[in-house]
Motif scaffolding. Structure first.
Motif: not given
Length: 451
Positions: A165-177, A154-159
Protein backbone atom coordinates in the motif's frame (compact mmCIF):
# COMPACT_ATOMS: atom_id res chain seq x y z
CA UNK A 1 -7.25 -7.04 -7.38
CA UNK A 2 -6.37 -4.90 -10.38
CA UNK A 3 -2.72 -3.99 -10.66
CA UNK A 4 -1.69 -0.33 -10.35
CA UNK A 5 -0.58 1.46 -13.51
CA UNK A 6 2.16 4.08 -13.65
CA UNK A 7 0.89 7.57 -14.37
CA UNK A 8 2.68 10.84 -15.07
CA UNK A 9 5.41 11.50 -17.64
CA UNK A 10 7.27 8.23 -18.05
CA UNK A 11 10.78 8.04 -19.51
CA UNK A 12 12.37 4.71 -20.47
CA UNK A 13 15.86 3.77 -21.63
CA UNK A 14 14.65 3.82 -25.24
CA UNK A 15 13.44 7.42 -25.11
CA UNK A 16 15.64 10.13 -26.70
CA UNK A 17 15.53 12.21 -23.51
CA UNK A 18 16.67 9.38 -21.25
CA UNK A 19 20.21 10.62 -20.61
CA UNK A 20 19.03 14.10 -19.67
CA UNK A 21 16.28 12.61 -17.54
CA UNK A 22 18.63 10.43 -15.53
CA UNK A 23 21.45 12.96 -15.04
CA UNK A 24 22.07 14.29 -11.53
CA UNK A 25 24.48 16.94 -10.25
CA UNK A 26 27.32 14.44 -9.71
CA UNK A 27 28.56 13.03 -13.02
CA UNK A 28 31.26 10.90 -11.39
CA UNK A 29 28.65 8.44 -10.07
CA UNK A 30 26.65 7.24 -13.04
CA UNK A 31 23.38 5.33 -12.57
CA UNK A 32 21.07 3.85 -15.20
CA UNK A 33 17.49 3.43 -13.98
CA UNK A 34 15.01 1.26 -15.84
CA UNK A 35 12.23 3.86 -15.64
CA UNK A 36 11.85 7.46 -14.54
CA UNK A 37 8.38 8.72 -13.65
CA UNK A 38 8.02 12.49 -13.60
CA UNK A 39 5.03 12.88 -11.31
CA UNK A 40 2.60 15.66 -12.23
CA UNK A 41 0.65 15.45 -8.96
CA UNK A 42 0.55 13.52 -5.70
CA UNK A 43 -1.65 10.80 -7.23
CA UNK A 44 1.11 9.98 -9.71
CA UNK A 45 3.51 9.60 -6.77
CA UNK A 46 1.07 7.32 -4.94
CA UNK A 47 0.70 5.19 -8.07
CA UNK A 48 4.46 5.04 -8.56
CA UNK A 49 5.02 3.77 -5.03
CA UNK A 50 2.21 1.23 -5.31
CA UNK A 51 3.50 0.02 -8.70
CA UNK A 52 7.05 -0.38 -7.36
CA UNK A 53 5.82 -2.38 -4.37
CA UNK A 54 3.40 -4.57 -6.36
CA UNK A 55 6.08 -5.41 -8.92
CA UNK A 56 8.93 -5.71 -6.42
CA UNK A 57 10.94 -3.06 -8.28
CA UNK A 58 13.54 -1.09 -6.26
CA UNK A 59 13.07 2.66 -6.40
CA UNK A 60 14.48 6.02 -5.36
CA UNK A 61 12.83 9.40 -4.75
CA UNK A 62 14.25 12.44 -6.54
CA UNK A 63 13.56 16.15 -6.29
CA UNK A 64 16.24 18.69 -7.20
CA UNK A 65 18.90 16.19 -8.45
CA UNK A 66 21.45 17.57 -5.97
CA UNK A 67 22.22 14.41 -3.99
CA UNK A 68 26.02 14.60 -3.91
CA UNK A 69 26.34 10.80 -3.71
CA UNK A 70 23.46 10.26 -6.17
CA UNK A 71 21.29 8.56 -3.55
CA UNK A 72 18.27 9.60 -5.63
CA UNK A 73 19.36 7.37 -8.53
CA UNK A 74 19.82 3.62 -8.94
CA UNK A 75 20.57 1.05 -11.60
CA UNK A 76 17.72 -0.99 -13.14
CA UNK A 77 15.00 0.39 -10.89
CA UNK A 78 12.40 3.15 -10.81
CA UNK A 79 13.13 6.81 -10.11
CA UNK A 80 10.11 8.65 -8.70
CA UNK A 81 10.90 12.20 -9.80
CA UNK A 82 8.92 15.06 -8.25
CA UNK A 83 10.54 17.97 -10.08
CA UNK A 84 7.50 18.73 -12.24
CA UNK A 85 5.35 19.14 -9.13
CA UNK A 86 6.43 22.68 -8.41
CA UNK A 87 3.35 24.78 -7.65
CA UNK A 88 3.63 27.41 -4.92
CA UNK A 89 0.63 28.86 -3.07
CA UNK A 90 1.02 31.84 -0.72
CA UNK A 91 -1.40 33.00 1.97
CA UNK A 92 -0.13 36.54 2.37
CA UNK A 93 -2.27 37.36 5.39
CA UNK A 94 -1.08 34.34 7.37
CA UNK A 95 2.42 34.47 5.85
CA UNK A 96 2.12 30.80 4.93
CA UNK A 97 3.60 29.22 1.80
CA UNK A 98 2.52 25.78 0.59
CA UNK A 99 5.13 24.48 -1.81
CA UNK A 100 5.04 21.28 -3.85
CA UNK A 101 7.94 18.88 -3.49
CA UNK A 102 9.63 19.65 -6.81
CA UNK A 103 10.02 23.41 -6.42
CA UNK A 104 13.50 24.80 -6.86
CA UNK A 105 14.88 27.34 -4.45
CA UNK A 106 15.25 30.14 -6.99
CA UNK A 107 11.58 29.97 -7.96
CA UNK A 108 10.58 29.84 -4.29
CA UNK A 109 12.56 33.01 -3.63
CA UNK A 110 11.07 34.80 -6.65
CA UNK A 111 7.48 33.81 -5.84
CA UNK A 112 7.65 34.72 -2.15
CA UNK A 113 9.41 37.98 -2.97
CA UNK A 114 6.28 39.20 -4.74
CA UNK A 115 4.59 39.12 -1.33
CA UNK A 116 7.51 40.63 0.58
CA UNK A 117 8.31 37.24 2.09
CA UNK A 118 11.06 34.63 2.02
CA UNK A 119 12.38 31.51 3.74
CA UNK A 120 15.79 31.13 5.38
CA UNK A 121 17.29 28.69 2.91
CA UNK A 122 20.32 28.06 0.71
CA UNK A 123 22.18 29.88 -2.04
CA UNK A 124 22.01 27.53 -5.06
CA UNK A 125 19.03 28.49 -7.23
CA UNK A 126 18.28 25.07 -8.71
CA UNK A 127 18.57 23.02 -5.54
CA UNK A 128 15.31 21.36 -4.47
CA UNK A 129 13.67 23.00 -1.47
CA UNK A 130 12.31 19.69 -0.11
CA UNK A 131 15.65 17.90 0.21
CA UNK A 132 17.22 21.05 1.63
CA UNK A 133 14.50 21.31 4.29
CA UNK A 134 14.45 17.65 5.29
CA UNK A 135 18.18 17.80 6.00
CA UNK A 136 17.96 21.08 7.92
CA UNK A 137 18.62 23.93 5.51
CA UNK A 138 21.38 26.49 6.05
CA UNK A 139 22.00 29.77 4.24
CA UNK A 140 22.53 33.49 4.60
CA UNK A 141 19.54 33.99 6.92
CA UNK A 142 20.46 31.16 9.30
CA UNK A 143 21.64 33.31 12.18
CA UNK A 144 18.77 35.81 11.92
CA UNK A 145 15.88 33.42 11.17
CA UNK A 146 17.06 29.86 11.82
CA UNK A 147 17.17 26.78 9.61
CA UNK A 148 14.71 26.12 6.80
CA UNK A 149 13.24 23.19 8.73
CA UNK A 150 12.52 25.50 11.69
CA UNK A 151 9.86 27.21 9.56
CA UNK A 152 8.11 23.99 8.56
CA UNK A 153 4.46 23.98 9.65
CA UNK A 154 3.18 20.79 8.02
CA UNK A 155 3.86 18.44 5.14
CA UNK A 156 2.07 15.87 3.04
CA UNK A 157 3.83 12.53 2.87
CA UNK A 158 3.14 9.18 1.23
CA UNK A 159 4.03 6.36 3.59
CA UNK A 160 4.31 2.65 2.89
CA UNK A 161 1.34 1.21 4.75
CA UNK A 162 0.65 -2.52 4.63
CA UNK A 163 2.23 -5.01 2.27
CA UNK A 164 1.79 -3.17 -1.03
CA UNK A 165 0.00 0.00 0.00
CA UNK A 166 0.77 3.72 -0.15
CA UNK A 167 -1.06 6.17 2.11
CA UNK A 168 -1.04 9.97 1.86
CA UNK A 169 -0.95 11.55 5.32
CA UNK A 170 -0.67 15.05 6.77
CA UNK A 171 2.23 15.55 9.18
CA UNK A 172 2.48 18.40 11.68
CA UNK A 173 3.11 19.08 15.36
CA UNK A 174 -0.40 17.83 16.11
CA UNK A 175 -0.67 15.03 13.52
CA UNK A 176 2.08 12.41 13.58
CA UNK A 177 4.32 14.69 15.70
CA UNK A 178 7.11 12.09 15.84
CA UNK A 179 7.32 12.02 12.04
CA UNK A 180 7.18 15.82 11.97
CA UNK A 181 10.14 15.92 14.36
CA UNK A 182 12.06 13.51 12.13
CA UNK A 183 11.30 15.64 9.06
CA UNK A 184 13.13 18.58 10.62
CA UNK A 185 16.66 17.42 9.85
CA UNK A 186 16.26 13.65 9.54
CA UNK A 187 17.24 13.69 5.87
CA UNK A 188 15.31 13.09 2.66
CA UNK A 189 14.00 9.74 1.46
CA UNK A 190 14.05 7.95 4.82
CA UNK A 191 10.39 7.84 5.82
CA UNK A 192 8.22 8.42 2.77
CA UNK A 193 7.61 10.57 -0.29
CA UNK A 194 6.99 14.20 0.60
CA UNK A 195 4.56 15.73 -1.89
CA UNK A 196 4.23 19.24 -0.43
CA UNK A 197 5.37 21.35 2.51
CA UNK A 198 3.84 24.35 4.25
CA UNK A 199 6.11 26.97 5.79
CA UNK A 200 5.75 30.02 7.97
CA UNK A 201 7.48 32.61 5.79
CA UNK A 202 9.63 35.54 6.95
CA UNK A 203 8.90 39.16 6.01
CA UNK A 204 11.81 40.65 4.05
CA UNK A 205 12.53 43.79 2.06
CA UNK A 206 16.04 45.17 1.71
CA UNK A 207 19.19 43.66 3.13
CA UNK A 208 22.85 44.67 3.19
CA UNK A 209 25.47 42.41 1.67
CA UNK A 210 29.25 42.33 1.56
CA UNK A 211 32.14 40.69 -0.24
CA UNK A 212 35.78 40.98 0.87
CA UNK A 213 38.74 39.27 -0.80
CA UNK A 214 42.35 38.69 0.26
CA UNK A 215 45.44 37.06 -1.16
CA UNK A 216 47.05 33.82 0.02
CA UNK A 217 49.63 35.59 2.20
CA UNK A 218 46.88 36.59 4.64
CA UNK A 219 45.63 32.99 5.08
CA UNK A 220 46.25 32.45 8.82
CA UNK A 221 45.27 35.94 9.95
CA UNK A 222 42.06 36.01 7.93
CA UNK A 223 41.09 32.47 8.92
CA UNK A 224 41.59 33.17 12.61
CA UNK A 225 39.86 36.53 12.51
CA UNK A 226 36.80 35.30 10.59
CA UNK A 227 36.20 32.21 12.75
CA UNK A 228 36.41 34.22 15.97
CA UNK A 229 34.18 36.97 14.59
CA UNK A 230 31.52 35.51 12.26
CA UNK A 231 29.65 33.16 14.68
CA UNK A 232 29.67 35.72 17.49
CA UNK A 233 28.77 39.01 15.83
CA UNK A 234 25.25 40.50 15.56
CA UNK A 235 22.75 37.68 14.94
CA UNK A 236 21.30 39.59 12.00
CA UNK A 237 24.55 38.89 10.11
CA UNK A 238 25.30 35.50 8.54
CA UNK A 239 28.50 35.06 6.56
CA UNK A 240 30.69 32.55 4.78
CA UNK A 241 34.33 32.34 3.81
CA UNK A 242 36.05 30.24 1.15
CA UNK A 243 39.73 29.36 0.80
CA UNK A 244 41.13 28.23 -2.57
CA UNK A 245 44.51 26.63 -3.39
CA UNK A 246 47.69 28.67 -3.15
CA UNK A 247 48.03 29.18 -6.91
CA UNK A 248 44.53 30.68 -7.07
CA UNK A 249 45.65 33.26 -4.50
CA UNK A 250 42.12 34.06 -3.36
CA UNK A 251 40.18 34.09 -0.12
CA UNK A 252 36.63 35.48 -0.15
CA UNK A 253 34.20 36.28 2.64
CA UNK A 254 30.54 36.95 1.82
CA UNK A 255 27.64 37.86 4.04
CA UNK A 256 24.12 39.15 4.43
CA UNK A 257 22.88 41.50 7.14
CA UNK A 258 19.25 42.23 7.89
CA UNK A 259 19.86 45.92 8.47
CA UNK A 260 21.49 49.01 7.00
CA UNK A 261 24.77 49.42 5.17
CA UNK A 262 25.98 51.80 7.87
CA UNK A 263 25.40 49.22 10.59
CA UNK A 264 27.07 46.53 8.50
CA UNK A 265 30.18 48.62 7.89
CA UNK A 266 30.56 49.02 11.64
CA UNK A 267 30.19 45.27 12.21
CA UNK A 268 32.78 44.50 9.51
CA UNK A 269 35.57 46.55 11.10
CA UNK A 270 37.25 43.61 12.88
CA UNK A 271 37.29 41.58 9.65
CA UNK A 272 38.60 44.44 7.54
CA UNK A 273 41.55 44.84 9.91
CA UNK A 274 42.74 41.32 9.08
CA UNK A 275 45.56 41.29 6.54
CA UNK A 276 45.33 43.52 3.49
CA UNK A 277 42.00 43.10 1.65
CA UNK A 278 42.38 43.25 -2.14
CA UNK A 279 38.75 44.22 -2.78
CA UNK A 280 35.55 44.93 -0.91
CA UNK A 281 31.86 45.57 -1.56
CA UNK A 282 29.25 46.70 0.95
CA UNK A 283 25.81 47.69 -0.29
CA UNK A 284 22.10 47.58 0.46
CA UNK A 285 19.91 45.83 -2.10
CA UNK A 286 16.44 44.26 -2.39
CA UNK A 287 16.55 40.75 -0.93
CA UNK A 288 15.91 39.13 -4.30
CA UNK A 289 19.06 40.80 -5.67
CA UNK A 290 21.01 39.46 -2.72
CA UNK A 291 19.76 35.94 -3.52
CA UNK A 292 21.06 36.34 -7.08
CA UNK A 293 24.37 37.72 -5.76
CA UNK A 294 24.95 34.64 -3.58
CA UNK A 295 23.77 32.12 -6.16
CA UNK A 296 26.69 29.80 -6.81
CA UNK A 297 27.01 29.17 -10.58
CA UNK A 298 29.38 26.25 -9.98
CA UNK A 299 26.79 24.54 -7.81
CA UNK A 300 24.10 24.71 -10.48
CA UNK A 301 25.51 22.48 -13.20
CA UNK A 302 26.26 18.74 -13.37
CA UNK A 303 29.95 17.97 -13.01
CA UNK A 304 32.41 15.41 -11.67
CA UNK A 305 32.53 16.27 -8.00
CA UNK A 306 33.24 15.14 -4.47
CA UNK A 307 31.99 16.83 -1.31
CA UNK A 308 32.18 16.20 2.40
CA UNK A 309 31.93 18.31 5.50
CA UNK A 310 31.88 18.70 9.26
CA UNK A 311 30.73 20.99 12.03
CA UNK A 312 32.91 23.11 14.29
CA UNK A 313 31.96 23.74 17.93
CA UNK A 314 34.82 26.03 18.89
CA UNK A 315 37.42 27.96 16.86
CA UNK A 316 40.00 25.75 15.21
CA UNK A 317 43.55 25.68 16.57
CA UNK A 318 46.55 27.04 14.72
CA UNK A 319 47.51 23.43 13.98
CA UNK A 320 44.16 22.77 12.26
CA UNK A 321 44.47 26.00 10.27
CA UNK A 322 47.98 24.93 9.17
CA UNK A 323 46.55 21.54 8.17
CA UNK A 324 43.94 23.17 5.94
CA UNK A 325 46.58 25.44 4.44
CA UNK A 326 48.84 22.45 3.74
CA UNK A 327 46.05 20.51 2.02
CA UNK A 328 45.22 23.53 -0.15
CA UNK A 329 48.88 23.79 -1.09
CA UNK A 330 48.66 20.14 -2.21
CA UNK A 331 45.20 20.47 -3.82
CA UNK A 332 44.46 18.26 -6.85
CA UNK A 333 43.36 21.27 -8.93
CA UNK A 334 42.37 24.92 -8.71
CA UNK A 335 38.69 24.08 -8.17
CA UNK A 336 39.30 22.54 -4.75
CA UNK A 337 38.34 24.64 -1.74
CA UNK A 338 37.32 24.76 1.89
CA UNK A 339 34.10 26.67 2.61
CA UNK A 340 32.72 27.73 5.96
CA UNK A 341 29.44 29.30 7.05
CA UNK A 342 28.71 30.88 10.40
CA UNK A 343 26.01 29.27 12.52
CA UNK A 344 24.62 30.08 15.95
CA UNK A 345 22.14 32.87 16.37
CA UNK A 346 18.54 31.78 15.81
CA UNK A 347 19.66 28.32 14.67
CA UNK A 348 21.41 27.79 18.00
CA UNK A 349 18.47 28.84 20.15
CA UNK A 350 16.83 25.44 19.61
CA UNK A 351 17.94 22.40 21.62
CA UNK A 352 19.70 19.53 19.77
CA UNK A 353 16.82 17.15 20.55
CA UNK A 354 13.99 19.56 19.74
CA UNK A 355 14.30 18.70 16.04
CA UNK A 356 16.14 15.89 14.27
CA UNK A 357 18.86 18.39 13.26
CA UNK A 358 21.37 17.64 16.01
CA UNK A 359 24.19 20.14 15.55
CA UNK A 360 22.57 23.17 17.16
CA UNK A 361 25.65 23.94 19.25
CA UNK A 362 27.95 24.20 16.24
CA UNK A 363 29.33 27.65 15.43
CA UNK A 364 30.48 26.84 11.88
CA UNK A 365 29.50 24.44 9.10
CA UNK A 366 32.58 23.47 7.09
CA UNK A 367 32.46 21.95 3.60
CA UNK A 368 35.26 20.37 1.58
CA UNK A 369 34.81 20.66 -2.19
CA UNK A 370 36.48 19.64 -5.40
CA UNK A 371 35.53 18.93 -9.01
CA UNK A 372 37.44 17.71 -12.03
CA UNK A 373 37.20 17.12 -15.78
CA UNK A 374 38.58 13.72 -16.82
CA UNK A 375 37.63 10.37 -15.20
CA UNK A 376 41.24 9.48 -14.35
CA UNK A 377 41.37 12.43 -11.95
CA UNK A 378 38.65 11.00 -9.71
CA UNK A 379 40.73 8.93 -7.29
CA UNK A 380 43.17 11.76 -6.60
CA UNK A 381 40.36 14.19 -5.86
CA UNK A 382 38.45 11.75 -3.64
CA UNK A 383 41.63 10.95 -1.68
CA UNK A 384 42.23 14.66 -1.13
CA UNK A 385 38.74 15.17 0.31
CA UNK A 386 38.92 12.12 2.57
CA UNK A 387 42.43 12.95 3.71
CA UNK A 388 41.42 16.48 4.65
CA UNK A 389 38.33 15.32 6.51
CA UNK A 390 40.33 12.73 8.46
CA UNK A 391 43.16 15.14 9.27
CA UNK A 392 40.69 17.60 10.84
CA UNK A 393 38.58 15.02 12.67
CA UNK A 394 40.05 15.69 16.12
CA UNK A 395 38.80 19.28 16.08
CA UNK A 396 35.56 18.85 14.12
CA UNK A 397 32.40 16.84 14.66
CA UNK A 398 29.79 15.15 12.53
CA UNK A 399 28.76 16.08 9.02
CA UNK A 400 25.71 17.79 7.52
CA UNK A 401 23.40 15.11 6.10
CA UNK A 402 22.87 17.28 3.00
CA UNK A 403 26.61 16.85 2.29
CA UNK A 404 26.64 13.03 2.34
CA UNK A 405 29.88 11.12 1.99
CA UNK A 406 29.92 7.38 1.26
CA UNK A 407 33.39 7.07 2.77
CA UNK A 408 32.09 7.89 6.26
CA UNK A 409 31.82 4.56 8.08
CA UNK A 410 29.94 5.68 11.18
CA UNK A 411 27.55 7.84 9.19
CA UNK A 412 24.66 7.16 11.58
CA UNK A 413 26.29 9.08 14.44
CA UNK A 414 28.09 11.44 12.07
CA UNK A 415 24.90 12.82 10.50
CA UNK A 416 22.44 12.50 13.36
CA UNK A 417 24.44 12.50 16.60
CA UNK A 418 22.41 11.53 19.66
CA UNK A 419 19.18 11.70 17.64
CA UNK A 420 19.90 8.59 15.59
CA UNK A 421 18.18 6.03 17.84
CA UNK A 422 15.04 8.16 18.04
CA UNK A 423 15.06 8.44 14.25
CA UNK A 424 15.24 4.64 14.05
CA UNK A 425 12.16 4.43 16.28
CA UNK A 426 10.27 6.75 13.91
CA UNK A 427 11.49 4.70 10.96
CA UNK A 428 10.29 1.50 12.61
CA UNK A 429 6.84 2.96 13.22
CA UNK A 430 6.23 4.35 9.72
CA UNK A 431 8.41 2.09 7.56
CA UNK A 432 9.04 -1.18 9.45
CA UNK A 433 9.75 -3.08 6.23
CA UNK A 434 12.44 -0.61 5.13
CA UNK A 435 10.65 0.18 1.87
CA UNK A 436 12.37 3.58 1.65
CA UNK A 437 16.03 2.79 1.51
CA UNK A 438 19.29 3.82 -0.12
CA UNK A 439 23.00 3.51 0.62
CA UNK A 440 22.92 5.55 3.84
CA UNK A 441 19.23 5.42 4.76
CA UNK A 442 18.08 5.11 8.35
CA UNK A 443 17.30 1.44 9.09
CA UNK A 444 14.36 0.36 11.25
CA UNK A 445 15.02 -1.32 14.59
CA UNK A 446 15.36 -5.09 14.51
CA UNK A 447 16.32 -4.88 10.84
CA UNK A 448 19.88 -3.61 10.62
CA UNK A 449 19.94 -3.53 6.83
CA UNK A 450 22.74 -1.43 5.37
CA UNK A 451 23.20 -0.90 1.66
Amino acid sequence: MEKTKLTGRIVTRDDPGYNDARTNINLSLQRYPRLIVFCQNKHDAVNALKWARENNVPFRIRGGRHSYENFSLLNNGLVIDLSEMNRIKVDHNKQLATIEAGAELGEVYRTLWRYGLTLPAGNIANVGLTGLTLGGGIGYLTRSAGLTCDHLVKLEMITAEGKEEAELITVSRSEHPDLFWASQGGGGGNFGIVTSMTFKAVPISRVSIFSITWGWKDFEEVFNTWQRWAPFTDERLTSSIEFWPEEVNRIEALGQFVGTKTELKELLKPLLKAGKPTSGIVKTVPFIEAAAFFNSPGGNRPQNLKRSGSFIEKPLSNHAISTIKHFLQQAPNQNASVWQQSLGGAAGHIAPDETAFFYRDAIIAQEYLTNWTSPEEKSQNVRWIEGLRTALSKETMGDYVNWPDLAIRNWQKTYYGENFERLREVKTKYDPDNVFRFEQSIPPLRRSIFF
